[in-house]
Design a protein around this motif. Sequence first.
Motif, mmCIF file in Angstrom:
data_model
loop_
_atom_site.group_PDB
_atom_site.id
_atom_site.type_symbol
_atom_site.label_atom_id
_atom_site.label_comp_id
_atom_site.label_asym_id
_atom_site.label_seq_id
_atom_site.Cartn_x
_atom_site.Cartn_y
_atom_site.Cartn_z
ATOM 1 N N ILE A 119 0.918 -1.170 0.012
ATOM 2 C CA ILE A 119 -0.004 -0.082 0.036
ATOM 3 C C ILE A 119 0.954 1.119 0.145
ATOM 4 C CG2 ILE A 119 -2.086 -0.992 1.111
ATOM 5 C CD1 ILE A 119 -1.036 -0.215 3.654
ATOM 6 N N TYR A 120 0.273 2.319 -0.845
ATOM 7 C CA TYR A 120 1.230 3.482 -0.623
ATOM 8 C C TYR A 120 0.305 4.819 -0.636
ATOM 9 C CZ TYR A 120 4.628 0.493 -3.189
ATOM 10 O OH TYR A 120 5.523 -0.475 -3.344
ATOM 11 N N LEU A 121 0.811 5.695 -0.518
ATOM 12 C CA LEU A 121 0.107 6.987 -0.347
ATOM 13 C C LEU A 121 0.573 7.976 -1.760
ATOM 14 C CD1 LEU A 121 0.662 8.122 3.409
ATOM 15 C CD2 LEU A 121 -1.484 7.077 2.317
ATOM 16 N N SER A 122 -0.531 8.433 -2.277
ATOM 17 C CA SER A 122 -0.538 9.086 -3.472
ATOM 18 C C SER A 122 -0.398 10.688 -2.951
ATOM 19 C CB SER A 122 -1.519 9.007 -4.567
ATOM 20 O OG SER A 122 -2.670 9.295 -3.852
ATOM 21 N N SER A 123 -0.140 11.311 -4.040
ATOM 22 C CA SER A 123 0.154 12.874 -3.689
ATOM 23 C C SER A 123 -1.028 13.383 -3.233
ATOM 24 C CB SER A 123 0.549 13.554 -4.922
ATOM 25 O OG SER A 123 1.649 13.197 -5.447
ATOM 26 N N THR A 124 -2.531 13.011 -3.875
ATOM 27 C CA THR A 124 -3.608 13.433 -3.486
ATOM 28 C C THR A 124 -3.875 12.915 -2.018
ATOM 29 O OG1 THR A 124 -4.574 13.243 -5.745
ATOM 30 C CG2 THR A 124 -6.113 13.195 -4.030
ATOM 31 N N ASP A 125 -3.482 11.667 -1.640
ATOM 32 C CA ASP A 125 -3.679 11.120 -0.294
ATOM 33 C C ASP A 125 -2.934 12.162 0.637
ATOM 34 O OD1 ASP A 125 -5.208 9.012 -1.186
ATOM 35 O OD2 ASP A 125 -3.381 7.686 -1.394
ATOM 36 N N LEU A 126 -1.671 12.372 0.313
ATOM 37 C CA LEU A 126 -0.894 13.306 1.350
ATOM 38 C C LEU A 126 -1.366 14.800 1.465
ATOM 39 C CD1 LEU A 126 2.423 12.432 0.118
ATOM 40 C CD2 LEU A 126 1.863 11.845 2.429
ATOM 41 N N GLU A 127 -2.191 15.280 0.439
ATOM 42 C CA GLU A 127 -2.767 16.443 0.406
ATOM 43 C C GLU A 127 -4.107 16.401 1.237
ATOM 44 O OE1 GLU A 127 -3.646 17.644 -3.698
ATOM 45 O OE2 GLU A 127 -1.627 17.867 -4.153
ATOM 46 N N ALA A 128 -4.558 15.155 1.166
ATOM 47 C CA ALA A 128 -5.917 14.978 2.176
ATOM 48 C C ALA A 128 -5.387 14.970 3.550
ATOM 49 C CB ALA A 128 -6.702 13.517 1.633
ATOM 50 N N SER A 237 6.734 14.879 5.877
ATOM 51 C CA SER A 237 8.042 14.490 5.076
ATOM 52 C C SER A 237 8.304 12.925 5.389
ATOM 53 C CB SER A 237 9.010 15.366 5.267
ATOM 54 O OG SER A 237 9.526 15.272 6.704
ATOM 55 N N TYR A 238 8.309 12.734 6.707
ATOM 56 C CA TYR A 238 8.514 11.271 7.047
ATOM 57 C C TYR A 238 7.517 10.090 6.407
ATOM 58 C CZ TYR A 238 12.100 12.370 10.332
ATOM 59 O OH TYR A 238 13.375 13.021 11.138
ATOM 60 N N LEU A 239 6.040 10.839 6.548
ATOM 61 C CA LEU A 239 5.089 9.864 5.942
ATOM 62 C C LEU A 239 5.413 9.557 4.425
ATOM 63 C CD1 LEU A 239 2.412 8.674 7.272
ATOM 64 C CD2 LEU A 239 1.068 10.679 6.168
ATOM 65 N N GLU A 240 5.842 10.730 3.897
ATOM 66 C CA GLU A 240 6.022 10.514 2.469
ATOM 67 C C GLU A 240 7.149 9.578 2.134
ATOM 68 O OE1 GLU A 240 6.630 13.550 -1.355
ATOM 69 O OE2 GLU A 240 6.588 14.063 0.518
ATOM 70 N N LEU A 241 8.252 9.679 2.832
ATOM 71 C CA LEU A 241 9.225 8.627 2.861
ATOM 72 C C LEU A 241 9.008 7.187 3.157
ATOM 73 C CD1 LEU A 241 12.239 10.753 4.509
ATOM 74 C CD2 LEU A 241 12.191 10.280 2.074
ATOM 75 N N GLN A 242 8.148 7.149 3.877
ATOM 76 C CA GLN A 242 7.633 5.762 4.179
ATOM 77 C C GLN A 242 6.813 4.982 3.249
ATOM 78 O OE1 GLN A 242 6.783 5.578 8.288
ATOM 79 N NE2 GLN A 242 8.370 6.501 9.075
ATOM 80 N N TYR A 243 5.770 5.889 2.904
ATOM 81 C CA TYR A 243 4.473 5.504 1.983
ATOM 82 C C TYR A 243 4.557 6.018 0.566
ATOM 83 C CZ TYR A 243 3.157 3.325 6.541
ATOM 84 O OH TYR A 243 3.018 2.527 7.633
ATOM 85 N N ARG A 244 5.310 6.699 0.347
ATOM 86 C CA ARG A 244 5.141 7.474 -1.100
ATOM 87 C C ARG A 244 5.627 6.471 -2.012
ATOM 88 N NH1 ARG A 244 4.966 12.607 -3.639
ATOM 89 N NH2 ARG A 244 4.602 12.162 -5.924
ATOM 90 N N ARG A 245 4.960 6.261 -3.170
ATOM 91 C CA ARG A 245 5.162 5.368 -4.360
ATOM 92 C C ARG A 245 6.339 6.076 -5.039
ATOM 93 N NH1 ARG A 245 3.016 1.338 -7.220
ATOM 94 N NH2 ARG A 245 0.804 1.633 -6.474
#
Length: 249
Positions: A119-128, A237-245
Motif C-alpha cells: 500500500i502506498y500514499l499518493s500525492s492526493t492522499d498526502l494532500e488530504a 515528510s516522514y510519511l512521504e518517505l515511508q509510504y510514497r510510491r
Amino acid sequence: MIMPEIPIASFTTFINAYAQSDVFGKAIMLALIGLSLICWIILIQKIKVTHRTARLSQIFYKNYTSQKERMLQIDLQEVNACKDLHPFAHILGSLKVKTGEILNKNLYFSTQDLEKPKIYLSSTDLEAVESHVLTTISYHVKQLEKNLFILPTIVSLAPFLGLLGTVWGILVTFSGLQNSSSIGSNSVIIGGLSTALATTVLGLVIAIPALIAYNYLKHRISNYSSEMQDFLYELLSYLELQYRRVDLD
C-alpha cells in the motif's frame, strides 16, 4: 545640595479623587477599575496557557524525535507530558487517524499482490492528510485566541472612558466656578478636577498594559501557529518517505 522630594502618586490619591467625585464620576472610575480587572485576568490566564502549551509541546517533540521512525505506531499517552492532549499531540493523533483511514482504503482496493499487498500514499492522499490536520491546527489557534479580542477592546475603550471622565470633571469644575458664591463650591471644583485627572490617568494606565499584552500574545500565538505547521510538514515528510510510491518514469 539637597534635592527636593518629588511627590509620588499613590492609591490614596485615587481614593481621594473617588471620594470627592460625584455619582457619575464614581461610576466612570468603577467602570475603569472593572476594565482593569478584566484586562489583568485575561492577560495572566492567556500568558499561563501559552507558556504551558509551548512547554508541553517542547517536551512532546523531544519524546517524539526518539520514536519518529515508527511514527504511526507511537502511543500518544507514552510521549505525552500530561493527561490532556495539547496541540502537538493532537496534530500527531489527527495525522495518524487520517493516514490510517487512507491506508485501509488503499489496502482494500489494492490488487497488486493478493498475498502481500503493498500500500502506498499518493500525492492526493498526502494532500488530504495535510488538509485534515490543518483543520486541527486552525482549531487550536482559535482556542489560544479565544477571548483575546477583549484586550484590543479595552485598549480602545479605556482611553475613551478616561476622556469622558476628563470632560465630565471639567464640566463639573466650570459649573462650580459659576456657582462660586455657594457654600460647597470649593469642594465641587476640587471634586471635578480630581475626577478629570484621575480618570485620564486610569484610562492610560489600563490601555497601555492591555496594548502591550495584546501585541505580545498575538506575536506568541502567531509563532506557535508556525511551529505547529512546521511540525505538521515534518510529519508529512516522514510519511512521504515511508509510504510514497517511487516514480520510476
